[in-house]
Write a protein that holds these residues in place. Structure first.
Motif, PDB file in Angstrom:
ATOM      1  N   GLN A  58       1.226   4.934   8.597  1.00  0.00           N
ATOM      2  CA  GLN A  58       0.121   5.079   9.542  1.00  0.00           C
ATOM      3  C   GLN A  58      -1.212   4.829   8.853  1.00  0.00           C
ATOM      4  N   ARG A  59      -1.358   5.381   7.658  1.00  0.00           N
ATOM      5  CA  ARG A  59      -2.604   5.195   6.902  1.00  0.00           C
ATOM      6  C   ARG A  59      -2.830   3.726   6.558  1.00  0.00           C
ATOM      7  N   ALA A  60      -1.766   3.053   6.122  1.00  0.00           N
ATOM      8  CA  ALA A  60      -1.893   1.638   5.768  1.00  0.00           C
ATOM      9  C   ALA A  60      -2.237   0.783   6.985  1.00  0.00           C
ATOM     10  N   GLN A 120      -3.794   1.842   9.762  1.00  0.00           N
ATOM     11  CA  GLN A 120      -5.150   2.162  10.214  1.00  0.00           C
ATOM     12  C   GLN A 120      -6.203   1.553   9.307  1.00  0.00           C
ATOM     13  N   GLY A 121      -5.841   1.346   8.061  1.00  0.00           N
ATOM     14  CA  GLY A 121      -6.792   0.737   7.129  1.00  0.00           C
ATOM     15  C   GLY A 121      -7.011  -0.732   7.378  1.00  0.00           C
ATOM     16  N   GLN A 158       0.826  -1.208   0.000  1.00  0.00           N
ATOM     17  CA  GLN A 158       0.000   0.000   0.000  1.00  0.00           C
ATOM     18  C   GLN A 158       0.861   1.261   0.000  1.00  0.00           C
ATOM     19  N   THR A 159       1.911   1.257   0.800  1.00  0.00           N
ATOM     20  CA  THR A 159       2.757   2.451   0.878  1.00  0.00           C
ATOM     21  C   THR A 159       3.501   2.691  -0.435  1.00  0.00           C
ATOM     22  N   ALA A 162       3.441   9.015   7.550  1.00  0.00           N
ATOM     23  CA  ALA A 162       2.004   9.192   7.325  1.00  0.00           C
ATOM     24  C   ALA A 162       1.427   8.077   6.456  1.00  0.00           C
ATOM     25  N   LEU A 163       2.181   7.639   5.450  1.00  0.00           N
ATOM     26  CA  LEU A 163       1.687   6.562   4.587  1.00  0.00           C
ATOM     27  C   LEU A 163       1.613   5.234   5.340  1.00  0.00           C
TER      28      LEU A 163
END
Length: 457
Positions: free
Chosen positions: A388-390, A392-393, A372-373, A385-386
């Motif tokens: 963290q987003r991956a 949290q998803g 994902q990143t 941030a990337l």
């Protein structure tokens, strides 16, 4: 697929344990002159701390020492590192104890004053018979797809290599995504059957009515749609290895038929009137709790004991966190090449997030997060941030408050000990805790300050 860039060390590593500093120094000089890398410990307790920091290829220890003696150290080593060989050095009066220890599994013993050439010969023999990687001096082709720098994983792989040489049935347990099929393939490559086929099947991914045909085959006309004879996987794996993944999902009626195949060493294809001899080695795995399944009547006891001659419990990613940077960077470079993205590293903050995540999905989840990143990255270095987003998803990434607190405390203590190189006084001062409380925290998480001193040196 996980690959390794880690090759066996050039020199076999020996941990020397004795309360006599002069003897330790002499042993170290002689072994270094013979091409060994040595580390020294003046007590059994210090030796265990050194083992926690770095796993050697062999332990050479005095039998009689104050506190933890050589036999107690051997028992502790055997409990933590089953395949790590131990050699005892003993005085003449303690020979009966040394012989008894050999019967318990000690690799060998020498009486003092010992002959240096005989000690070196015993070390070479013990490392060779234990499958010690650094002594073998041969490329580990059998495990070339497994990437690790974890001492626990290295010990686990040595156990797997020992089992590979035999025909014994091996049962691999471990959480989903930890790499059970990868390990089974590695065991096959290290076995005498390596030149023959490796065949894998996920028993939980095939409908019950088709699984029997896939395993045992069928003859033409056996059922609607059987327009020709079909060889099953037991026949396809002839001379090689058959890996039954997620064996815990196999329907009970089929468990009975599988047990008969294993006992009689022959299969009868669906619709056939005669059986066919088979020649395969069976490996099996599951992420389920088979003991619970047995107690509930969902898995047969007799089949369980037939499959579970020797059990291997594959460590989860959370149990080998030191491998996370290695795996993440490997996945990153591989995926960047596949997607033709100019990405080559994680930022330090991003890597900290990866190291701190609970990883319930293990290596498979780590691969998914890295993918994902890479797909969303716009710079060569992936930012926090990337990541963290991956994370949290992925809903499975949420852990309980208690788990998070314990993980934070342990990681925090490790960081303090690394920063202070094992100096408890300095570490306690930084943590704003008194030494007694700090020692209590270290004991709670089974951390030895001395291991970090030795590692720093």
């Amino acid at each position: 697929m996980i690959q390794t860039a880690i090759q066996p060390a050039a020199q076999p590593r020996v941990l020397l344990v004795d309360d006599d500093p002069d003897l330790l120094r002499l042993l170290s000089i002689r072994l270094k002159a013979s091409g060994f890398e040595t580390r020294s410990a003046n007590s059994g307790e210090t030796a265990l701390a050194a083992l926690a920091a770095q796993r050697p290829d062999i332990v050479v220890t005095d039998l009689r020492m104050p506190g933890m003696d050589g036999l107690a150290l051997f028992d502790a080593v055997r409990e933590q590192h089953l395949s790590l060989p131990v050699i005892l050095l003993t005085a003449h009066g303690n020979i009966p104890e040394a012989i008894a220890a050999t019967q318990r599994g000690v690799a060998g013993y020498l009486t003092k004053p010992y002959d240096a050439s005989e000690l070196i010969a015993q070390i070479h023999r013990a490392i060779g018979s234990s499958g010690g990687a650094s002594a073998a001096q041969a490329p580990a082709a059998w495990r070339s797809e497994i990437l690790t720098r974890s001492a626990a994983m290295e010990d686990f792989l040595q156990q797997a290599q020992l089992l590979a040489a035999s025909e014994v049935s091996v049962f691999i347990s471990g959480p989903s995504g930890a790499g059970k099929e990868l390990l089974a393939r590695a065991i096959h490559k290290a076995s005498p059957r390596a030149a023959k086929p490796f065949v894998a099947i996920n028993c939980g991914a095939i409908p019950e009515q088709l699984l029997e045909s896939e395993l045992f085959g069928h003859v033409k006309g056996a059922f609607t749609g059987a327009h020709r004879d079909h060889d099953g996987l037991f026949q396809a794996a002839k001379g090689g290895t058959l890996f039954l993944d997620e064996i815990g999902d196999m329907p009970t009626p089929l468990q009975v038929k599988l047990l008969r195949v294993l006992e009689e060493r022959e299969v009868r294809p669906v619709g056939a009137t005669r059986s066919i001899p088979i020649d395969v080695r069976l490996l099996s795995a599951t992420h389920r709790d088979l003991n619970m399944a047995r107690s509930e009547g969902r898995f047969r006891d007799d089949l369980y004991y037939r499959l579970n001659v020797v059990a291997l419990a594959l460590p989860s990613l959370a149990e080998r966190r030191e491998d996370i940077p290695l795996l993440a960077q490997h996945f990153l470079l591989r995926l960047a090449k596949r997607y033709e993205r100019p990405v080559n590293a994680f930022s330090p903050e991003a890597m900290e997030l990866l190291l701190a995540a609970p990883w319930p999905g293990n290596i498979r989840q780590l691969l998914n997060v890295v993918e994902q990143t890479v797909a969303l990255a716009t710079t060569p270095v992936i930012p926090a941030a990337l990541v963290q987003r991956a994370l949290q998803g992925d809903g499975d990434a949420i852990e309980s408050f208690e788990e998070a607190r314990h993980r934070f405390e342990r990681d925090y203590l490790i960081r303090l000990l690394r920063l202070t190189e094992g100096n408890v006084t300095q570490a306690a001062r930084l943590a704003k805790r008194n030494r007694t409380e700090f020692y209590r925290l270290l004991a709670r998480y089974h951390l030895e300050a001395g291991a970090f001193k030795e590692s720093a040196e």
